[in-house]
Design a protein around this motif. Structure first.
Motif, short mmCIF file in Angstrom:
data_model
loop_
_atom_site.label_atom_id
_atom_site.label_comp_id
_atom_site.label_asym_id
_atom_site.label_seq_id
_atom_site.Cartn_x
_atom_site.Cartn_y
_atom_site.Cartn_z
N LEU A 81 0.82 -1.20 0.00
CA LEU A 81 0.00 0.00 0.00
C LEU A 81 0.86 1.26 0.00
O LEU A 81 0.58 2.22 -0.72
N GLU A 82 1.93 1.26 0.81
CA GLU A 82 2.83 2.41 0.83
C GLU A 82 3.51 2.60 -0.53
O GLU A 82 3.65 3.73 -1.01
N GLN A 83 3.93 1.50 -1.13
CA GLN A 83 4.58 1.59 -2.44
C GLN A 83 3.62 2.14 -3.48
O GLN A 83 3.99 3.01 -4.28
N LEU A 84 2.38 1.68 -3.46
CA LEU A 84 1.39 2.17 -4.42
C LEU A 84 1.08 3.64 -4.19
O LEU A 84 0.93 4.42 -5.14
N GLY A 85 0.97 4.03 -2.91
CA GLY A 85 0.65 5.42 -2.60
C GLY A 85 1.73 6.38 -3.07
O GLY A 85 1.44 7.40 -3.72
N LEU A 86 2.98 6.07 -2.73
CA LEU A 86 4.08 6.94 -3.16
C LEU A 86 4.24 6.93 -4.67
O LEU A 86 4.51 7.96 -5.29
N ALA A 87 4.05 5.75 -5.28
CA ALA A 87 4.17 5.67 -6.74
C ALA A 87 3.08 6.49 -7.42
O ALA A 87 3.32 7.12 -8.45
N ALA A 88 1.88 6.51 -6.83
CA ALA A 88 0.78 7.30 -7.41
C ALA A 88 1.10 8.79 -7.36
O ALA A 88 0.86 9.53 -8.33
N ILE A 89 1.66 9.25 -6.24
CA ILE A 89 2.05 10.66 -6.14
C ILE A 89 3.15 10.97 -7.13
O ILE A 89 3.12 11.99 -7.83
N ALA A 90 4.15 10.07 -7.20
CA ALA A 90 5.27 10.29 -8.11
C ALA A 90 4.82 10.37 -9.57
O ALA A 90 5.37 11.14 -10.36
N SER A 91 3.79 9.59 -9.91
CA SER A 91 3.33 9.56 -11.30
C SER A 91 2.64 10.84 -11.73
O SER A 91 2.40 11.06 -12.92
N CYS A 92 2.30 11.70 -10.77
CA CYS A 92 1.62 12.96 -11.08
C CYS A 92 2.61 14.06 -11.50
O CYS A 92 2.20 15.18 -11.78
N ARG A 93 3.91 13.73 -11.51
CA ARG A 93 4.92 14.75 -11.79
C ARG A 93 4.70 15.43 -13.13
O ARG A 93 4.67 16.66 -13.22
N GLU A 94 4.56 14.66 -14.20
CA GLU A 94 4.42 15.26 -15.53
C GLU A 94 3.10 16.00 -15.70
O GLU A 94 3.08 17.11 -16.23
N PRO A 95 1.94 15.42 -15.26
CA PRO A 95 0.71 16.20 -15.33
C PRO A 95 0.80 17.52 -14.56
O PRO A 95 0.32 18.54 -15.02
N ALA A 96 1.43 17.48 -13.37
CA ALA A 96 1.57 18.71 -12.57
C ALA A 96 2.44 19.73 -13.29
O ALA A 96 2.20 20.93 -13.21
N ARG A 97 3.45 19.25 -14.01
CA ARG A 97 4.34 20.16 -14.73
C ARG A 97 3.58 20.94 -15.81
O ARG A 97 3.93 22.07 -16.14
N ARG A 98 2.52 20.33 -16.37
CA ARG A 98 1.78 20.97 -17.46
C ARG A 98 0.61 21.82 -16.99
O ARG A 98 0.00 22.52 -17.80
N VAL A 135 5.46 19.95 -8.47
CA VAL A 135 6.30 19.01 -9.21
C VAL A 135 7.36 18.41 -8.29
O VAL A 135 7.62 17.20 -8.30
N ALA A 136 7.97 19.26 -7.46
CA ALA A 136 9.00 18.78 -6.53
C ALA A 136 8.43 17.81 -5.51
O ALA A 136 9.10 16.84 -5.13
N ILE A 137 7.19 18.06 -5.06
CA ILE A 137 6.58 17.15 -4.10
C ILE A 137 6.39 15.77 -4.73
O ILE A 137 6.59 14.74 -4.08
N CYS A 138 6.00 15.74 -6.00
CA CYS A 138 5.88 14.46 -6.71
C CYS A 138 7.24 13.78 -6.81
O CYS A 138 7.35 12.55 -6.65
N GLN A 139 8.28 14.55 -7.08
CA GLN A 139 9.63 13.99 -7.16
C GLN A 139 10.09 13.49 -5.78
O GLN A 139 10.80 12.49 -5.68
#
Length: 235
Positions: A81-98, A135-139
């Motif tokens: 669950l922790e891995q999925l949660g952090l991975a989900a946040i990390a995956s938002c990096r590119e959408p957040a950049r745009r 973006v940094a928070i996603c990273q």
């Protein structure tokens, strides 16, 4: 009690902007201590600041006289669950950049409102959170996903202490205890509170922090403390 330097980490609050990594944060703090001429210092790391503090010691040992690690752990993604949660946040990096800046400001305001209602965080904390670089928070989530320090914490050779938040729902208490057990001759202090106790109830948190600092100071030669702003969103 101490001279305190309290910088915002990169991407957080008014911290420097640019690609985020835990190593870059450690290097930023090293550059700050060098520019101010205040090292070696006792470094305080809260939550995500724990990895930053230990990496600062590992990468710039001449600047660190001791460490106090609070509400943190040697790893952050142990369960699926922790891995999925952090991975989900990390995956938002590119959408957040745009996203346009206006949309990001709205998202931050809504996040702040929700946290004010749910967590009782002071407005000053919400103001800092509202200035975060999305973006940094996603990273940062991606960095925490891959952070594991168990293999080298046993080589920590400076006075250190761990402050455990005993009702923590973000960083499990057994994981915090493993951190203390992994560091040789580590002092151990406890606070009856959840992960945001440093912001929600500082009068409850400060006695344990000061006791840990005195413990480390008594075993090291320094008069300065470099502490990052307590960050309730981290990890």
């Amino acid at each position: 009690h101490f001279q305190v330097i309290s910088p915002d980490l990169r991407g957080h609050g008014r911290g420097v902007r640019g690609p985020f990594s835990l190593e870059a944060c450690a290097d930023d703090i090293a550059a700050l201590l060098t520019a101010l001429g205040t090292g070696p210092a006792i470094v305080v790391g809260y939550s995500m600041g724990g990895p930053v503090a230990t990496l600062l010691w590992r990468r710039h040992p001449h600047l660190v006289a001791g460490m106090v690690l609070c509400a943190t752990a040697p790893y952050f993604a142990a369960t699926r669950l922790e891995q999925l949660g952090l991975a989900a946040i990390a995956s938002c990096r590119e959408p957040a950049r745009r996203l346009p800046a206006s949309a990001l400001r709205t998202m931050r305001a809504l996040t702040g409102l929700g946290r004010a209602r749910l967590g009782g965080l002071p407005q000053a904390v919400l103001d800092v959170v509202g200035r975060h670089d999305t973006v940094a928070i996603c990273q940062a989530a991606r960095a925490l996903l891959s952070y594991r320090a168990e293999s080298w914490l046993g080589s920590v050779s400076i006075p250190s202490a761990v402050v455990i938040t005993t009702r923590d729902h973000v960083v499990p208490v057994p994981r915090q205890r493993r951190l203390a057990q992994a560091i040789p001759r580590c002092g151990l202090f406890e606070v009856d509170g959840d992960h945001a106790v440093c912001a929600v109830s500082p009068k409850r948190f400060l006695p344990a922090l000061l006791a840990a600092l005195d413990n480390v100071k008594g075993r090291s030669v320094t008069s300065s403390v470099c502490a990052r702003d307590p960050e309730p969103l981290a990890a």
